[in-house]
Design a protein around this motif. Sequence first.
Motif, short mmCIF file in Angstrom:
data_model
loop_
_atom_site.label_atom_id
_atom_site.label_comp_id
_atom_site.label_asym_id
_atom_site.label_seq_id
_atom_site.Cartn_x
_atom_site.Cartn_y
_atom_site.Cartn_z
N GLY A 1 5.18 6.91 -16.56
CA GLY A 1 5.40 5.47 -16.64
C GLY A 1 6.49 4.97 -15.71
O GLY A 1 6.32 3.96 -15.03
N PHE A 2 7.60 5.70 -15.69
CA PHE A 2 8.77 5.15 -15.00
C PHE A 2 9.10 5.87 -13.70
O PHE A 2 9.88 5.39 -12.90
CB PHE A 2 9.97 5.18 -15.93
CG PHE A 2 9.78 4.30 -17.14
CD1 PHE A 2 10.04 2.95 -17.07
CD2 PHE A 2 9.30 4.83 -18.32
CE1 PHE A 2 9.83 2.13 -18.16
CE2 PHE A 2 9.09 4.02 -19.42
CZ PHE A 2 9.36 2.67 -19.33
N ARG A 3 8.55 7.06 -13.49
CA ARG A 3 8.84 7.77 -12.25
C ARG A 3 7.66 7.69 -11.30
O ARG A 3 7.82 7.70 -10.10
CB ARG A 3 9.16 9.25 -12.54
CG ARG A 3 10.50 9.47 -13.19
CD ARG A 3 11.56 9.61 -12.13
NE ARG A 3 12.90 9.78 -12.67
CZ ARG A 3 13.42 10.97 -12.99
NH1 ARG A 3 12.72 12.07 -12.86
NH2 ARG A 3 14.64 11.05 -13.43
N GLN A 4 6.45 7.71 -11.85
CA GLN A 4 5.27 7.73 -11.00
C GLN A 4 4.45 6.44 -11.09
O GLN A 4 3.39 6.35 -10.51
CB GLN A 4 4.39 8.96 -11.31
CG GLN A 4 5.08 10.25 -10.88
CD GLN A 4 4.30 11.50 -11.22
OE1 GLN A 4 4.75 12.34 -11.98
NE2 GLN A 4 3.11 11.63 -10.67
N TYR A 5 4.98 5.48 -11.82
CA TYR A 5 4.42 4.13 -11.85
C TYR A 5 2.96 4.07 -12.28
O TYR A 5 2.13 3.45 -11.63
CB TYR A 5 4.62 3.45 -10.48
CG TYR A 5 6.03 3.54 -10.02
CD1 TYR A 5 7.00 2.70 -10.55
CD2 TYR A 5 6.43 4.50 -9.09
CE1 TYR A 5 8.32 2.81 -10.17
CE2 TYR A 5 7.76 4.61 -8.71
CZ TYR A 5 8.69 3.76 -9.26
OH TYR A 5 9.99 3.88 -8.89
N HIS A 6 2.64 4.77 -13.38
CA HIS A 6 1.32 4.63 -13.99
C HIS A 6 1.54 4.21 -15.43
O HIS A 6 1.41 5.01 -16.35
CB HIS A 6 0.55 5.95 -13.94
CG HIS A 6 0.32 6.45 -12.55
ND1 HIS A 6 -0.49 5.80 -11.66
CD2 HIS A 6 0.79 7.53 -11.90
CE1 HIS A 6 -0.51 6.46 -10.52
NE2 HIS A 6 0.26 7.51 -10.63
N ASN B 1 17.98 -3.73 -11.25
CA ASN B 1 16.56 -3.51 -10.98
C ASN B 1 15.73 -3.69 -12.25
O ASN B 1 14.66 -4.29 -12.23
CB ASN B 1 16.34 -2.12 -10.40
CG ASN B 1 17.00 -1.97 -9.05
OD1 ASN B 1 16.97 -2.88 -8.23
ND2 ASN B 1 17.65 -0.83 -8.82
N ASP B 2 16.25 -3.15 -13.37
CA ASP B 2 15.53 -3.30 -14.62
C ASP B 2 15.62 -4.72 -15.14
O ASP B 2 14.67 -5.25 -15.71
CB ASP B 2 16.07 -2.32 -15.67
CG ASP B 2 15.65 -0.89 -15.35
OD1 ASP B 2 14.61 -0.73 -14.68
OD2 ASP B 2 16.36 0.05 -15.75
N SER C 1 14.24 1.38 -8.85
CA SER C 1 13.71 0.72 -7.65
C SER C 1 12.89 1.72 -6.84
O SER C 1 13.23 2.90 -6.80
CB SER C 1 14.84 0.18 -6.79
OG SER C 1 15.51 1.24 -6.14
N ASN C 2 11.84 1.28 -6.25
CA ASN C 2 11.03 2.14 -5.40
C ASN C 2 10.34 1.28 -4.36
O ASN C 2 9.48 0.46 -4.68
CB ASN C 2 10.01 2.92 -6.23
CG ASN C 2 9.19 3.86 -5.37
OD1 ASN C 2 8.41 3.44 -4.53
ND2 ASN C 2 9.39 5.15 -5.57
#
Lengths: 297, 451
Positions: free
Chosen positions: A258-263, B97-98, B120-121
């Motif tokens: 969810g938060f690292r790989q944005y799924h 960011n959040d 952030s990305n």
Amino acid sequence: MSQRAKRKFFIAAFIIPTLVFFCVFTLYPIFRGIYISFYDWSGSAKNMDFIGLDNFRELLKDPIIWTAIKNDYFLVVGKVIGILLLATLFAIAITRLNIRGSSFYRVIFFIPNIISVVVIGVLWRYVYNPNMGFINSFLTLFKGEQVQTAWLGQENTAMWSLLWPSIWAGIGFYMILLIAAILSIPSELYEAADLDGASQGRQFWSVTVPLIWEQMKVSILHIVMTTLNGSFIIVWIMTEGGPDNSTQVMGSYLYQMGFRQYHMGYAAAIGVLILILSFITTVVLQRLLRRETIELA
Amino acid sequence: MLKKGLMVCAVLLLALTAACGGGNSGNNGNKPTNAPEPTTDNSSTTEPAAPAGLKGNFEIQYFVGGYGDAWWKEVIEEFQKANPDLKIKQSAGPEINDQMKPRWIQGNPPDVVYIDGKGSNERQMIDDGQLLDLTDFLASATNPDGDKVSDILISQPTAYDGGKNFTLPLVFGSWGIFYDKALFKEKGWAVPTDWASFLAVSEQIKGAGTSPLIHTGVYPYYINGGLIDSAMVAANGGDGSILTKQAALEAGSFSSDAVKTALNQIVELRDKGFIDKGAVSLNHTDSQSQWLQHKAAFIPNGLWLENEMKKDIPAGFDFGFIPSVAQAAGANSIVIPYTNTIAIAKDAKNPDAAKAFLQFVFTKQHAVRWAELTGAIMNVKADLDSSSAGSVVKDAMKFFNSDKTTVAPVAVLNADVEKAKQDATLALTVGKIQPEEWMKRLEDAAAKARK
């Protein structure tokens, strides 16, 4: 206002605020989570694409989720056995066996419970540190050569290394729970057992266990639930699911996706899976642990 | 009990959904967002910078982390002076960011965003269609000194989706291998300049009872950035396009001969026992402090290292930096840069002011001030010798300016492929997999991400 209306108003005054909070903070998030699990959504984009059950199909094909489920239940079984065994042992020792300074031990065993899990994780990282940690330094004393085992870095030792701190951190609370249960057993029962010539072991199985069974059951279910939902923290602090995803649990994998790989949609599907598995596990355990409750008249 | 179990599940789900709570209104975020006072003066995009009299509201979001906010406050104050009628709002902080995420989801973002820090990305923001295409703007933008912005950048903007630019690198840094100059002098170890000398000195170090190489096993992107990426570019004859191709997820880009050569170099280190046995389970602080205590000689890391460990550096420790070790004797050193970028929101309400701000910021004076206030390098070719930047940063600057150094392009991998790369690299360093499996995993991950 009639008596009846007053009564209704009185009841409503208690129920409605609670119900509102329950709906806003519990029911809404559950349904929102389930709703998101049907979408392909990055968690930060404006658009969400409805994809039906695709997230769940994907989930079944994902080898990491199976590792995570296996690890979750490894921790569940390990913690239930480890915590319950030790908590019962300590509770008996403190209440039934005449040990000097029992209140001191009660405090000592409870201390891990007032330390934040994050601190516990960091502390145990030091214990396991391959080059400077306590365990390897200790082993080095006996082996004569430098021991450099990376306890948290090898796939065959990593999960076991996560289990010990989880057990260590959990004992105190359940010990207190069982102590309270044991202390509520009238001493006459033990005196009578003594007169009948029952040994300490016999007394434990025939008097103590039946009378504290309700509390043991609560303990088991509570350990199971908190482990399935909360082992995320210890895993994330100590290994972040590594090496190579071998210590991933469902909670940590959810966070990773969810938060690292944005799924976020996929993560929500993992959340739903946790919900389902927790539900099934609880129902099954309720059945398994059903036993005639013995109550003191 | 059942109810209790449900409650606990619910709390977990709550945590999950609370994090994306803002998503609720995400569905109706398509309505046009109008600026309160739209500035229609298009000429400002082509004029040198900050034309006096920018009007309306202007909002900038910046993360406050290791670099602090002193530089931002100073620059924004100057920008305000140049544009007295502009109403500037700063949204800043370590959690910004959040905090701003719901507004991005709702289509109500700030005008300018500095992309750095937790939550952030850059690549994800581009994939989510949140950033403005800056390609044309950057091709002609000039700063108030009259310099063309693209001429004075150290690292050019990353090209996405076939050559489009969405971000402008603001902070420039480099991955590399770090060592203690004092220790090497004392032990008589030679500082490696290429692969052969790296192996030779590692053998010597191992013989002296020290681990030659330690790395941050929990975060394998350090060894990727500090060792493997430069090895791949070196094996590719110093051609950095290999990284760009990988970032573009080109089929075969993760299994070319150059990749294989680079991975075999890691295998060589592994099989000779040069990689610290414990490294696999160490996080960045653990491995860095063990390196500072001379438990290991080399560590792959980034230029922030000295600043990060400031409090724990033992007396007499002298930071040394080598950009790469995998190159053949006589070949150029490879610099694998990392950047933190600044960008304009696609839904910016005042894009003219946003563009003017970018032009205003990218000057040599601001770069010097950045180095002085943060101890790091701003992505502008400026003379730092007289500045108060750290010695490692100045050392690194010498490499960047040398003609024996090749600076590779910045390539940001898709988050799924990045994770696969980290897992595979760690598995490779402990001997769980071989290079073939590494390449297969990455090709599979890239193929999946292409869909």
